[in-house]
Design an enzyme around this catalytic site. Structure first.
Site, PDB file in Angstrom:
ATOM      1  N   CYS A   1       0.879  -1.169   0.000  1.00 35.10           N
ATOM      2  CA  CYS A   1       0.000   0.000   0.000  1.00 35.10           C
ATOM      3  C   CYS A   1       0.904   1.203   0.000  1.00 35.10           C
ATOM      4  CB  CYS A   1      -0.936   0.026   1.213  1.00 35.10           C
ATOM      5  SG  CYS A   1      -1.852   1.579   1.336  1.00 35.10           S
TER       6      CYS A   1
ATOM      7  N   CYS B   1      -0.693   4.488   2.456  1.00 33.40           N
ATOM      8  CA  CYS B   1      -0.679   4.326   3.916  1.00 33.40           C
ATOM      9  C   CYS B   1      -0.305   2.889   4.200  1.00 33.40           C
ATOM     10  CB  CYS B   1      -1.999   4.739   4.546  1.00 33.40           C
ATOM     11  SG  CYS B   1      -3.481   4.132   3.749  1.00 33.40           S
ATOM     12  N   SER B   2      -1.221   2.113   4.712  1.00 35.62           N
ATOM     13  CA  SER B   2      -0.911   0.703   4.937  1.00 35.62           C
ATOM     14  C   SER B   2      -2.183  -0.120   4.879  1.00 35.62           C
ATOM     15  CB  SER B   2      -0.196   0.509   6.272  1.00 35.62           C
ATOM     16  OG  SER B   2       1.040   1.185   6.283  1.00 35.62           O
ATOM     17  N   CYS B   3      -2.983   0.081   3.843  1.00 41.29           N
ATOM     18  CA  CYS B   3      -4.200  -0.718   3.690  1.00 41.29           C
ATOM     19  C   CYS B   3      -3.824  -2.192   3.661  1.00 41.29           C
ATOM     20  CB  CYS B   3      -4.915  -0.367   2.391  1.00 41.29           C
ATOM     21  SG  CYS B   3      -5.546   1.305   2.374  1.00 41.29           S
TER      22      CYS B   3
END
Lengths: 113, 199
Positions: free
Chosen positions: B104, B107-109
């Site tokens: 991702c 962000c950090s999906c």
């Protein structure tokens, strides 16, 4: 830290959580921040997509700034995003946060738990 | 009143989260117990094992495999796994010719309901940028060397789509049961930075 707030139970949580040998949360505050965002989203205070937008902004601000040797810390940006979205929604004002932090910080050492 | 100990200047992150929680509790928006419950659920109940069960079922049930690739959200939900951030799950299949890996960039999906919480390296800015720019090099550094003729496909998770990888079933596992197979499947294999290996 008040015990009722940070008492995380005896197993599963305070026992360092591991997935594939890695800590899931490095510190209790990370899990509290994580859970607050999820709980508020579940209640419909904001959507996870809205929160993600704030998270992307917070991460972007960090990446654009110079931090010297300070390592990247994902959940710090998470907490920043959470404070930002709550301020934007006029749920928790920045001033209320400042005041509460001030009050909590006044606790004498040794009596802060 | 000494200026040196001005607390609001640079409050610790612990203090900030504690302050926020106490304000939210007073506003009646959260309870400490509800937060405990959420944390427990994500730490103990939701984890890579959910995804491993999905993969093992796909390996042993071809109809399920096709369904999984066709509509990941529905197929994963059929096994009872659903929750926040798992609404749109897209499964990409590794083959001898194609290797998929998930990142991702913004962000950090991450597909929480099937893989639990993301590992530290997944959230790292270096992983997020380098996996797009130089996936082969980064994969190699992470211990996965791919042949030059393998097509590497990098999937950028977003609010719309949370990807996870259906790894290749390793050779020599033909006689293993679905439960035994599930134990072989690692989180790293489902993100696409590792392969599943036979015991």
């Amino acid at each position: 830290m008040s015990l009722d707030v940070l008492s995380l139970g005896t197993d599963g949580v305070t026992a360092p959580p591991r997935t594939n040998g890695e800590l899931t949360f490095a510190a209790p505050w990370e899990s509290r921040s994580f859970a607050m965002a999820l709980a508020l989203a579940q209640q419909g205070l904001f959507t996870l997509d809205e929160f993600r937008d704030h998270l992307i902004e917070a991460i972007g601000r960090w990446e654009d700034a110079d931090h010297g040797d300070e390592p990247y810390h994902y959940y710090r940006q998470w907490q920043e995003a959470l404070e930002a979205i709550l301020a934007a929604k006029q749920t928790i004002a920045e001033s209320a946060m400042r005041d509460r932090i001030g009050v909590l910080a006044q606790r004498p050492h040794g009596h802060d738990h | 009143m000494t200026e040196k100990t001005e607390p609001a200047d640079m409050p610790s992150i612990e203090l900030r989260t504690e302050a926020l929680e106490s304000l939210l509790v007073e506003a009646g928006l959260v309870t400490p117990e509800a937060l405990d419950g959420l944390i427990n659920r994500y730490v103990a109940d939701v984890g890579p094992m959910n995804g491993a069960k999905v993969v093992a079922k796909a390996w042993t049930d071809d109809a399920y495999r096709r369904q999984l690739l066709d509509d990941g959200t529905a197929a994963v939900g059929e096994l009872g796994f659903a929750g926040p951030q798992g609404e749109h799950i897209v499964v990409v299949e590794n083959t001898p010719e194609i290797h998929n890996v998930v990142v991702c960039t913004l962000c950090s999906c991450y597909p929480w309901p099937v893989l639990g919480l993301p590992p530290d390296w997944y959230k790292d800015p270096a992983y997020r940028s380098r996996m797009v720019r130089e996936p082969r090099t980064l994969l190699s550094e992470m211990g996965l060397d791919l042949d030059d003729d393998v097509d590497v496909r990098v999937w950028d998770s977003s609010a719309e789509n949370r990807y996870f990888v259906l790894p290749e079933r390793p050779e020599g596992t033909e006689s293993m049961s679905e439960e035994e197979l599930a134990e072989l499947v690692t989180r790293d294999a489902m993100v696409g930075v590792a392969k599943v290996t036979a015991p």
